[in-house]
Design a protein around this motif. Structure first.
Motif, PDB file in Angstrom:
ATOM      1  N   ALA A  10       0.829  -1.207   0.000  1.00 24.84           N
ATOM      2  CA  ALA A  10       0.000   0.000   0.000  1.00 24.84           C
ATOM      3  C   ALA A  10       0.866   1.261   0.000  1.00 24.84           C
ATOM      4  CB  ALA A  10      -0.929  -0.007   1.210  1.00 24.84           C
ATOM      5  N   MET A  11       1.927   1.250   0.802  1.00 23.83           N
ATOM      6  CA  MET A  11       2.812   2.408   0.869  1.00 23.83           C
ATOM      7  C   MET A  11       3.512   2.628  -0.469  1.00 23.83           C
ATOM      8  SD  MET A  11       5.709   3.350   3.721  1.00 23.83           S
ATOM      9  CE  MET A  11       6.417   1.747   3.668  1.00 23.83           C
ATOM     10  N   ALA A  12       4.008   1.548  -1.075  1.00 24.63           N
ATOM     11  CA  ALA A  12       4.681   1.669  -2.368  1.00 24.63           C
ATOM     12  C   ALA A  12       3.728   2.205  -3.431  1.00 24.63           C
ATOM     13  CB  ALA A  12       5.239   0.314  -2.794  1.00 24.63           C
ATOM     14  N   GLU A  13       2.488   1.729  -3.420  1.00 22.30           N
ATOM     15  CA  GLU A  13       1.518   2.207  -4.400  1.00 22.30           C
ATOM     16  C   GLU A  13       1.198   3.681  -4.193  1.00 22.30           C
ATOM     17  OE1 GLU A  13      -1.756  -0.500  -4.046  1.00 22.30           O
ATOM     18  OE2 GLU A  13      -0.662  -2.117  -5.048  1.00 22.30           O
ATOM     19  N   GLN A  14       1.057   4.102  -2.941  1.00 18.39           N
ATOM     20  CA  GLN A  14       0.772   5.512  -2.651  1.00 18.39           C
ATOM     21  C   GLN A  14       1.916   6.420  -3.105  1.00 18.39           C
ATOM     22  OE1 GLN A  14      -1.830   7.256  -1.195  1.00 18.39           O
ATOM     23  NE2 GLN A  14      -3.044   5.389  -1.382  1.00 18.39           N
ATOM     24  N   LEU A  15       3.147   5.915  -2.989  1.00 19.61           N
ATOM     25  CA  LEU A  15       4.323   6.704  -3.361  1.00 19.61           C
ATOM     26  C   LEU A  15       4.757   6.480  -4.807  1.00 19.61           C
ATOM     27  CD1 LEU A  15       6.358   6.179  -0.078  1.00 19.61           C
ATOM     28  CD2 LEU A  15       5.118   8.230  -0.772  1.00 19.61           C
ATOM     29  N   HIS A  16       4.016   5.623  -5.525  1.00 19.72           N
ATOM     30  CA  HIS A  16       4.335   5.300  -6.922  1.00 19.72           C
ATOM     31  C   HIS A  16       5.765   4.777  -7.052  1.00 19.72           C
ATOM     32  CE1 HIS A  16       0.568   7.185  -7.956  1.00 19.72           C
ATOM     33  NE2 HIS A  16       0.940   8.267  -7.284  1.00 19.72           N
ATOM     34  N   GLU A  17       6.130   3.884  -6.148  1.00 16.51           N
ATOM     35  CA  GLU A  17       7.456   3.274  -6.139  1.00 16.51           C
ATOM     36  C   GLU A  17       7.318   1.770  -6.339  1.00 16.51           C
ATOM     37  OE1 GLU A  17      10.366   4.758  -5.841  1.00 16.51           O
ATOM     38  OE2 GLU A  17       9.674   6.761  -5.409  1.00 16.51           O
ATOM     39  N   PRO A  18       8.373   1.111  -6.815  1.00 20.36           N
ATOM     40  CA  PRO A  18       8.325  -0.350  -6.957  1.00 20.36           C
ATOM     41  C   PRO A  18       8.233  -1.034  -5.589  1.00 20.36           C
ATOM     42  CG  PRO A  18      10.175   0.566  -8.194  1.00 20.36           C
ATOM     43  CD  PRO A  18       9.607   1.674  -7.365  1.00 20.36           C
TER      44      PRO A  18
END
Length: 69
Positions: A10-18
């Motif tokens: 969820a955190m990676a998706e929110q930050l648009h990171e892999p």
């Protein structure tokens, strides 16, 4: 690591990171903390015949286990 997988995703998706970078960071942090485990240090000290040397080992690996990535 599996317990935090949903949070990391969820955190990676929110930050648009892999997502893989967050998984890797969690894996490295867990490995580093395992090195500083009192049970692990006692096992290593006993294995190499230096029982009672756990404090010395903790002074060596302790700083590595809390180092930031």
């Amino acid at each position: 690591m599996a317990l935090k997988a949903a949070l990391q995703r969820a955190m990676a998706e929110q930050l648009h990171e892999p997502t893989i970078w967050y998984d890797a960071a969690q894996n490295v942090a867990a490995s580093n903390m395992t090195m500083a485990s009192p049970a692990r240090l006692a096992l290593v000290a006993a294995t190499i015949g230096r029982s009672g040397g756990e404090g010395e080992a903790m002074r060596l690996v302790g700083p590595m286990s809390v180092r930031r990535l």
